[in-house]
Design a protein around this motif. Structure first.
Motif, mmCIF file in Angstrom:
data_model
loop_
_atom_site.group_PDB
_atom_site.id
_atom_site.type_symbol
_atom_site.label_atom_id
_atom_site.label_comp_id
_atom_site.label_asym_id
_atom_site.label_seq_id
_atom_site.Cartn_x
_atom_site.Cartn_y
_atom_site.Cartn_z
ATOM 1 N N ARG A 112 1.177 -1.531 0.145
ATOM 2 C CA ARG A 112 -0.292 -0.222 -0.234
ATOM 3 C C ARG A 112 0.778 1.619 0.220
ATOM 4 O O ARG A 112 0.702 2.280 -1.030
ATOM 5 N N ALA A 115 2.230 1.769 -3.309
ATOM 6 C CA ALA A 115 2.027 2.464 -4.349
ATOM 7 C C ALA A 115 1.777 3.854 -4.220
ATOM 8 O O ALA A 115 0.975 4.138 -5.259
ATOM 9 N N VAL A 116 1.118 4.113 -3.265
ATOM 10 C CA VAL A 116 0.322 5.041 -2.943
ATOM 11 C C VAL A 116 1.419 6.362 -3.249
ATOM 12 O O VAL A 116 1.194 6.962 -3.739
ATOM 13 N N ILE A 119 1.633 6.833 -6.784
ATOM 14 C CA ILE A 119 0.260 7.139 -7.947
ATOM 15 C C ILE A 119 0.419 8.760 -7.229
ATOM 16 O O ILE A 119 0.555 9.283 -8.180
ATOM 17 N N LEU A 120 1.551 9.239 -6.306
ATOM 18 C CA LEU A 120 1.605 10.297 -6.524
ATOM 19 C C LEU A 120 2.965 10.770 -6.653
ATOM 20 O O LEU A 120 2.673 11.714 -7.133
ATOM 21 N N VAL A 122 3.012 9.785 -10.052
ATOM 22 C CA VAL A 122 2.198 10.384 -11.557
ATOM 23 C C VAL A 122 1.335 11.327 -11.347
ATOM 24 O O VAL A 122 1.197 12.256 -12.061
ATOM 25 N N LEU A 123 0.765 12.122 -10.214
ATOM 26 C CA LEU A 123 -0.115 12.850 -9.914
ATOM 27 C C LEU A 123 0.675 14.139 -10.468
ATOM 28 O O LEU A 123 0.416 14.993 -10.964
ATOM 29 N N TRP A 126 1.499 14.799 -13.643
ATOM 30 C CA TRP A 126 0.803 14.592 -14.133
ATOM 31 C C TRP A 126 0.650 16.427 -13.712
ATOM 32 O O TRP A 126 0.264 17.627 -14.737
#
Length: 134
Positions: A112, A115-116, A119-120, A122-123, A126
């Motif tokens: 977890r 993964a978090v 994801i952060l 990637v954000l 972005w």
């Protein structure tokens, strides 16, 4: 995913990536060229927008400009260079080291916290793509 399916998938993906890179090498310098469906529909860059241009810059020996375009380009370029060679060596010597490494990475990414964090990243990438007007 079985070893054979993974190896086939990665080899085909790398081959398609090489073909796409060769096709777009003369187009990546055009300001209006965008193959991103998300960007073409929404006019907002996706987190991976610029990855092709970044890999093309690496192919031309421009690592720093690649990093500025999209840091994911370095990851993609490394995978495109290392994975096929590693898989071919595994196949030649009847090994499964690439598959075992994939499984280990999968275990790490499924945690977890990892993964978090990913994801952060990637954000954040972005957000950066949007801010720099990619």
């Amino acid at each position: 995913m079985t070893k054979n399916k993974l190896y086939l998938f990665v080899l085909v993906a790398c081959f398609v990536g090489y073909c796409w890179l060769l096709y777009t090498m003369n187009k990546v310098d055009e300001a209006d060229f965008s193959a991103c469906l998300f960007k073409n529909v929404t006019n907002i860059p996706c987190p991976s927008c610029g990855t092709t241009r970044a890999v093309a810059q690496i192919a031309k020996g421009h690592l720093f400009s690649s990093l500025l375009i999209n840091p994911f380009g370095i990851i993609v370029a490394l995978i495109m260079m290392v994975a096929p060679t590693w898989i071919i060596v595994d196949l030649l010597f009847n090994k499964d080291s690439f598959y075992r490494a994939y499984k280990q990475i999968e275990l790490v990414i499924n945690k977890r916290a990892v993964a978090v964090f990913l994801i952060l990243l990637v954000l954040l990438n972005w957000y950066w793509n949007i801010k720099k007007g990619l």
